[in-house]
Design an enzyme around this catalytic site. Structure first.
Site, mmCIF file in Angstrom:
data_model
loop_
_atom_site.group_PDB
_atom_site.id
_atom_site.type_symbol
_atom_site.label_atom_id
_atom_site.label_comp_id
_atom_site.label_asym_id
_atom_site.label_seq_id
_atom_site.Cartn_x
_atom_site.Cartn_y
_atom_site.Cartn_z
ATOM 1 C CG ASN A 85 21.363 -24.322 -37.640
ATOM 2 O OD1 ASN A 85 20.675 -25.040 -37.415
ATOM 3 N ND2 ASN A 85 22.456 -24.305 -37.680
ATOM 4 C CE LYS A 89 17.090 -4.869 -27.431
ATOM 5 N NZ LYS A 89 15.742 -4.424 -27.047
ATOM 6 C CB ILE A 103 33.485 -30.137 -35.511
ATOM 7 C CG1 ILE A 103 33.493 -28.568 -34.708
ATOM 8 C CG2 ILE A 103 33.606 -31.321 -34.699
ATOM 9 C CD1 ILE A 103 32.102 -28.907 -33.973
ATOM 10 C CG PHE A 141 23.998 -36.384 -41.108
ATOM 11 C CD1 PHE A 141 22.857 -36.235 -41.512
ATOM 12 C CD2 PHE A 141 24.657 -37.621 -40.433
ATOM 13 C CE1 PHE A 141 22.139 -37.547 -41.244
ATOM 14 C CE2 PHE A 141 24.069 -38.569 -40.140
ATOM 15 C CZ PHE A 141 22.689 -38.594 -40.696
#
Length: 407
Positions: A219, A298, A317, A334
């Site tokens: 992200n 890959k 967590i 958060f």
């Protein structure tokens, strides 16, 4: 200045800066700017030798006032104040000497007061912050090392010089330390130590969940919010551990950094640290799911029109460590949201056994990922809640720590 170091709440605080005769004296001008940007007032004293490298006018032009020179007013460049040698001790919250020469270290160690700077230092009632700069051979001389050890034993904040090439083209230890670290030590000396003795763990940044030899799931988090917490907690006296995902910004050496990549690695590092902590601030944008690995090679598209990737959940967590929280421990979580902020933040507070949750809207240029500012909703276990308008992330971190100390 780096975004996560740009604290502004020092209006009414005062720093005195001593500058000695080193080629690094010009860097003291940047320190004046940095401290002035916090809102603090800055005074300065330049030794006779320092004034060969930089001028009092340069410091005055940047807002330093007063700027002291020679001991007696009648001397050229001297202070206009008869008791200028006492002023820092009467009006300043911190006294930083950067750069400090070998000669000044000797004066300070022996308690001499034969120039304005050493006299001011002797009359200052709190520990000095001292950052030396000199030739490596001068630094390693037994006399200098004895003086340095004596100053440390007296409780002064002694910042070791850096290593590398010096102005005289010699390699070794003697360079002025990193300006950001000197600035932070000076700032800490002006900061009330209301977190002294506390151990704080911050999780920050993104995680990267590897899929093949070149691709991962992640992200846009930069770790700036967590970095603000790490620095703020250290400034206020805490011992700080930062469990940092990839791409997290520079943190001072005084913050104990634990670099990780994946959600699993972040959990293992945080789980190992948590039992010894008093406060946990979980700002990291941890991936909730991780792709089932393709392998180390890959992946080649090979003409396929679509690709299906399976995901498995990662360890939560915050929830796991919240469940293991001791009576003396406090947790701030958060919540990065795109909508329904108050409802989602309150739900997370209950589900994670947190003491506070800070919710912030992401996907806007002035809040969330890749922004120096945040607009947040804060709620705690007692039912108190507030909405804060857009403000610097440094201010958000400071205010959250203020709130946490009241719980």
């Amino acid at each position: 200045m780096l975004t996560h170091l740009a604290f502004k709440g020092y209006l009414g605080r005062r720093m005195h800066l001593g500058v000695c005769g080193s080629i690094a004296a010009y860097k003291a001008l940047d320190l004046v700017r940095m401290f002035r940007d916090t809102g603090a007032d800055v005074g300065a004293t330049l030794t006779d030798a320092a004034r060969k490298f930089v001028t009092p006018l340069s410091f005055e032009a940047l807002g330093a006032s007063p700027v002291h020179g020679a001991m007696f007013p009648a001397e050229d460049g001297g202070s206009e104040h008869v008791f200028g040698h006492l002023m820092p001790g009467e009006s300043c919250h911190a006294f930083l000497i950067a750069p400090a020469t070998a000669s000044t270290l000797a004066r300070l160690a022996c308690g001499l007061a034969d120039d304005m700077l050493s006299c001011q230092a002797l009359a200052f009632p709190a520990p000095l912050v001292i950052a030396p700069a000199m030739n490596p051979r001068m630094w390693h001389n037994a006399a200098t090392q004895e003086n340095w050890a004596r100053l440390k034993a007296r409780g002064h904040v002694c910042i070791e010089p850096g290593c590398g090439r010096t102005a005289c083209m010699e390699e070794g230890q003697g360079r002025l330390a990193d300006l950001n670290e000197i600035y932070l030590y000076g700032l800490r000396a002006m900061t009330p130590q209301d977190l002294a003795g506390k151990r704080v763990m911050i999780t920050l940044g993104p995680t990267r969940e590897k899929w093949d030899g070149v691709r991962f799931w992640s992200n846009p988090s930069t770790g700036t919010m967590g970095a603000c917490f790490a620095v703020a907690a250290w400034l206020r006296g805490a011992t700080v551990h930062a469990v940092a995902g990839p791409g997290v910004p520079w943190l001072p050496a005084m913050v104990q950094r634990h670099d990780v990549a994946s959600a699993r690695q972040m959990f293992e590092a945080a789980e190992g640290l948590w039992p010894a902590m008093d406060i946990g601030v979980f700002t990291a944008a941890v991936a909730d799911y991780s792709p089932v690995p393709y392998g180390d090679e890959k992946f080649k598209k090979g003409g396929a029109e679509e690709l299906v990737v399976r995901f498995t959940p990662t360890t939560d967590i915050l929830k796991t460590l919240g469940a293991a929280k001791g009576a003396h421990q406090r947790i701030v979580g958060f919540a990065a949201e795109t909508s329904a902020m108050p409802e989602n933040a309150r739900k997370k507070l209950r589900a994670k056994n947190a003491d506070m949750v800070v919710g912030n809207i992401v996907g806007r240029p002035d809040s969330g990922f890749q922004s120096p500012t945040n607009e947040v909703f804060v709620t705690d276990r007692n039912g108190r809640q507030e909405e804060w308008p857009v403000q610097p992330k440094t201010e958000v971190a400071w205010r959250v720590l203020d709130w946490l100390l009241q719980l």
